[in-house]
Design a protein around this motif. Structure first.
Motif, PDB file in Angstrom:
ATOM      1  N   PHE A  70       0.830  -1.208   0.000  1.00  0.00           N
ATOM      2  CA  PHE A  70       0.000   0.000   0.000  1.00  0.00           C
ATOM      3  C   PHE A  70       0.864   1.258   0.000  1.00  0.00           C
ATOM      4  CE2 PHE A  70      -2.258   3.400   2.233  1.00  0.00           C
ATOM      5  CZ  PHE A  70      -3.321   3.563   1.355  1.00  0.00           C
ATOM      6  N   ASP A  71       1.836   1.321   0.908  1.00  0.00           N
ATOM      7  CA  ASP A  71       2.652   2.521   1.070  1.00  0.00           C
ATOM      8  C   ASP A  71       3.533   2.817  -0.142  1.00  0.00           C
ATOM      9  OD1 ASP A  71       1.568   2.763   3.594  1.00  0.00           O
ATOM     10  OD2 ASP A  71       3.298   1.895   4.624  1.00  0.00           O
ATOM     11  N   HIS A  72       4.121   1.786  -0.741  1.00  0.00           N
ATOM     12  CA  HIS A  72       5.087   1.998  -1.822  1.00  0.00           C
ATOM     13  C   HIS A  72       4.509   1.856  -3.222  1.00  0.00           C
ATOM     14  CE1 HIS A  72       8.562   2.306   0.824  1.00  0.00           C
ATOM     15  NE2 HIS A  72       8.022   1.324   1.530  1.00  0.00           N
ATOM     16  N   HIS A  73       3.459   1.055  -3.363  1.00  0.00           N
ATOM     17  CA  HIS A  73       2.976   0.752  -4.711  1.00  0.00           C
ATOM     18  C   HIS A  73       1.479   1.026  -4.900  1.00  0.00           C
ATOM     19  CE1 HIS A  73       6.873  -1.165  -5.126  1.00  0.00           C
ATOM     20  NE2 HIS A  73       6.588  -1.964  -4.110  1.00  0.00           N
ATOM     21  N   HIS A  74       0.790   1.452  -3.846  1.00  0.00           N
ATOM     22  CA  HIS A  74      -0.660   1.697  -3.886  1.00  0.00           C
ATOM     23  C   HIS A  74      -1.416   0.462  -4.372  1.00  0.00           C
ATOM     24  CE1 HIS A  74       0.331   5.781  -2.953  1.00  0.00           C
ATOM     25  NE2 HIS A  74       1.123   5.836  -4.000  1.00  0.00           N
ATOM     26  N   LEU A  75      -0.983  -0.700  -3.889  1.00  0.00           N
ATOM     27  CA  LEU A  75      -1.612  -1.966  -4.232  1.00  0.00           C
ATOM     28  C   LEU A  75      -2.201  -2.589  -2.976  1.00  0.00           C
ATOM     29  CD1 LEU A  75       1.093  -3.457  -6.619  1.00  0.00           C
ATOM     30  CD2 LEU A  75      -1.104  -2.467  -7.269  1.00  0.00           C
ATOM     31  N   TYR A  76      -3.169  -3.463  -3.164  1.00  0.00           N
ATOM     32  CA  TYR A  76      -3.838  -4.129  -2.055  1.00  0.00           C
ATOM     33  C   TYR A  76      -3.771  -5.627  -2.247  1.00  0.00           C
ATOM     34  CZ  TYR A  76      -5.816   0.358  -0.814  1.00  0.00           C
ATOM     35  OH  TYR A  76      -5.958   1.656  -0.439  1.00  0.00           O
ATOM     36  N   MET A  77      -3.752  -6.326  -1.140  1.00  0.00           N
ATOM     37  CA  MET A  77      -3.897  -7.783  -1.167  1.00  0.00           C
ATOM     38  C   MET A  77      -5.270  -8.086  -0.597  1.00  0.00           C
ATOM     39  SD  MET A  77      -0.192  -9.144   0.145  1.00  0.00           S
ATOM     40  CE  MET A  77      -0.384 -10.809  -0.433  1.00  0.00           C
ATOM     41  N   CYS A  78      -6.032  -8.896  -1.296  1.00  0.00           N
ATOM     42  CA  CYS A  78      -7.383  -9.238  -0.879  1.00  0.00           C
ATOM     43  C   CYS A  78      -7.324 -10.154   0.349  1.00  0.00           C
ATOM     44  CB  CYS A  78      -8.097  -9.926  -2.027  1.00  0.00           C
ATOM     45  SG  CYS A  78      -9.689 -10.623  -1.598  1.00  0.00           S
TER      46      CYS A  78
END
Length: 196
Positions: A147-155
């Motif tokens: 989230f912090d580095h790539h603005h991605l989420y894990m479901c």
């Protein structure tokens, strides 16, 4: 012994077996079962195997350990005597490269960072590179890093029901999760209205 893994059906190059001696499952599947699912049973006979031994699959010439108590006393991760021990799976290896392969499979690591460094992208500050080299010790830390580095989420649903190593997990942009959520809600609403 067949020449294919009894779990994944891939050709048997490396096998891992416990006290029962069944050598029909590859070391990657055994590591996956032991690390991801925390299942320490033999896939063939369901015998509880507190430790297993991984070696090159050579048919009748495969190295056999008949007395697991003869293995070195576990002092932690890494080399112990003539073998290598992986704590997360409780697997002994007689080959350092196979040990490193399974150890890499079991690490909490960011595949996005690995992809950007392996493609040779240059630039970025030293502080930025240092943050990306920081060891990730848990799923929560990995989720925070993504989230912090790539603005991605894990479901969370996918993580709770995962049956694969984390390096095989998929990451989503937040917008993708919103679309997934909207589609999921629309389908649920549709089924609710049809059945009512």
């Amino acid at each position: 012994m067949d020449d294919a893994c009894a779990v994944c059906a891939e050709p048997l190059e490396w096998v891992a077996y416990g006290v029962c001696g069944h050598r029909e499952v590859c070391s990657a599947c055994v590591a996956r079962l032991r690390f991801v699912l925390r299942d320490q049973r033999c896939c063939i006979c369901m015998t509880h195997c507190p430790a297993v031994f991984a070696t090159k699959a050579l048919g009748d010439r495969t190295k056999v350990i008949s007395d697991f108590s003869a293995l070195p006393a576990v002092a932690g991760e890494g080399k112990a005597g003539e073998y290598w021990y992986h704590e997360g799976t409780q697997v002994w290896f007689d080959d350092v490269d196979q040990y490193r392969t399974v150890r890499a499979m079991c690490q909490f690591s960011c595949t996005v960072c690995k992809d950007s460094t392996s493609t040779g992208k240059k630039g970025g500050s030293k502080a930025s590179k240092a943050k990306h080299k920081k060891k990730i010790g848990s799923i929560e830390q990995l989720k925070g890093h993504l989230f912090d580095h790539h603005h991605l989420y894990m479901c969370d649903l996918c993580l709770d029901g995962r049956k694969v190593m984390l390096l095989m997990a998929y990451f989503s942009l937040f917008t993708g999760l919103i679309v997934y959520s909207l589609i999921s809600n629309a389908v649920q609403l549709y089924y609710f209205s049809v059945s009512s």
